[in-house]
Motif scaffolding. Sequence first.
Motif, PDB file in Angstrom:
ATOM      1  N   LEU A  30       7.367  97.392  65.493  1.00 20.34           N
ATOM      2  CA  LEU A  30       8.472  98.100  65.820  1.00 20.34           C
ATOM      3  C   LEU A  30       8.693  99.178  65.114  1.00 20.34           C
ATOM      4  CD1 LEU A  30      10.790  97.507  67.905  1.00 20.34           C
ATOM      5  CD2 LEU A  30      11.838  96.277  65.903  1.00 20.34           C
ATOM      6  N   THR A  31       9.110 100.286  65.842  1.00 15.59           N
ATOM      7  CA  THR A  31       9.128 101.452  65.000  1.00 15.59           C
ATOM      8  C   THR A  31      10.671 102.209  65.341  1.00 15.59           C
ATOM      9  OG1 THR A  31       8.148 103.047  66.649  1.00 15.59           O
ATOM     10  CG2 THR A  31       6.774 102.185  65.019  1.00 15.59           C
ATOM     11  N   HIS A  32      11.087 101.916  66.459  1.00 17.26           N
ATOM     12  CA  HIS A  32      12.413 102.560  67.165  1.00 17.26           C
ATOM     13  C   HIS A  32      13.045 101.309  67.715  1.00 17.26           C
ATOM     14  CE1 HIS A  32       9.972 106.275  66.230  1.00 17.26           C
ATOM     15  NE2 HIS A  32      11.083 106.945  66.257  1.00 17.26           N
ATOM     16  N   VAL A  33      14.675 101.700  67.346  1.00 19.87           N
ATOM     17  CA  VAL A  33      15.585 100.669  68.115  1.00 19.87           C
ATOM     18  C   VAL A  33      16.579 101.571  68.700  1.00 19.87           C
ATOM     19  CG1 VAL A  33      17.145  98.852  67.796  1.00 19.87           C
ATOM     20  CG2 VAL A  33      14.971  98.717  66.519  1.00 19.87           C
ATOM     21  N   TYR A  34      16.784 101.559  70.038  1.00 16.44           N
ATOM     22  CA  TYR A  34      17.749 102.269  70.736  1.00 16.44           C
ATOM     23  C   TYR A  34      18.994 101.469  71.347  1.00 16.44           C
ATOM     24  CZ  TYR A  34      13.986 105.727  70.549  1.00 16.44           C
ATOM     25  OH  TYR A  34      12.956 106.522  70.112  1.00 16.44           O
ATOM     26  N   PHE A  35      20.037 101.954  71.660  1.00 17.53           N
ATOM     27  CA  PHE A  35      21.033 100.953  72.274  1.00 17.53           C
ATOM     28  C   PHE A  35      21.789 102.004  73.171  1.00 17.53           C
ATOM     29  CE2 PHE A  35      20.984  99.210  68.211  1.00 17.53           C
ATOM     30  CZ  PHE A  35      21.080  97.890  68.123  1.00 17.53           C
ATOM     31  N   GLU A  36      21.788 101.504  74.306  1.00 13.46           N
ATOM     32  CA  GLU A  36      22.468 102.403  75.242  1.00 13.46           C
ATOM     33  C   GLU A  36      23.956 102.665  75.011  1.00 13.46           C
ATOM     34  OE1 GLU A  36      20.231 100.763  79.572  1.00 13.46           O
ATOM     35  OE2 GLU A  36      22.159 100.043  78.863  1.00 13.46           O
ATOM     36  N   HIS A  37      24.253 104.012  75.744  1.00 14.04           N
ATOM     37  CA  HIS A  37      25.749 104.269  75.229  1.00 14.04           C
ATOM     38  C   HIS A  37      26.655 103.239  76.046  1.00 14.04           C
ATOM     39  CE1 HIS A  37      25.044 108.210  73.339  1.00 14.04           C
ATOM     40  NE2 HIS A  37      24.134 108.129  74.080  1.00 14.04           N
TER      41      HIS A  37
END
Length: 86
Positions: A30-37
């Motif tokens: 796992l390299t990136h974690v994003y959250f929706e606005h």
Amino acid sequence: FLNNTILKQITIISSIQEIGFGAFKNCTNLTHVYFEHNSQLTEIPNECFKGCINLTHIFLPDSVQKIGRRWWRRLWWLWWRRFGEV
């Protein structure tokens, strides 16, 4: 997702209100974690990303008010910031 070695990046959708203890623990690719606005998530639990040795970027939503202990353990190189920060 515990111990998932295939997962490389994730987007946590805005309707998620809770993530379990150690949910992504040892997801070694796992390299990136994003959250929706407009995220409804208010807490990053203990050891959530512990052992994610390749995690380099995470953008925390402004809704997060509490960050558990050792959520990023041994990830001293991790680059993170909140949505609202410039």
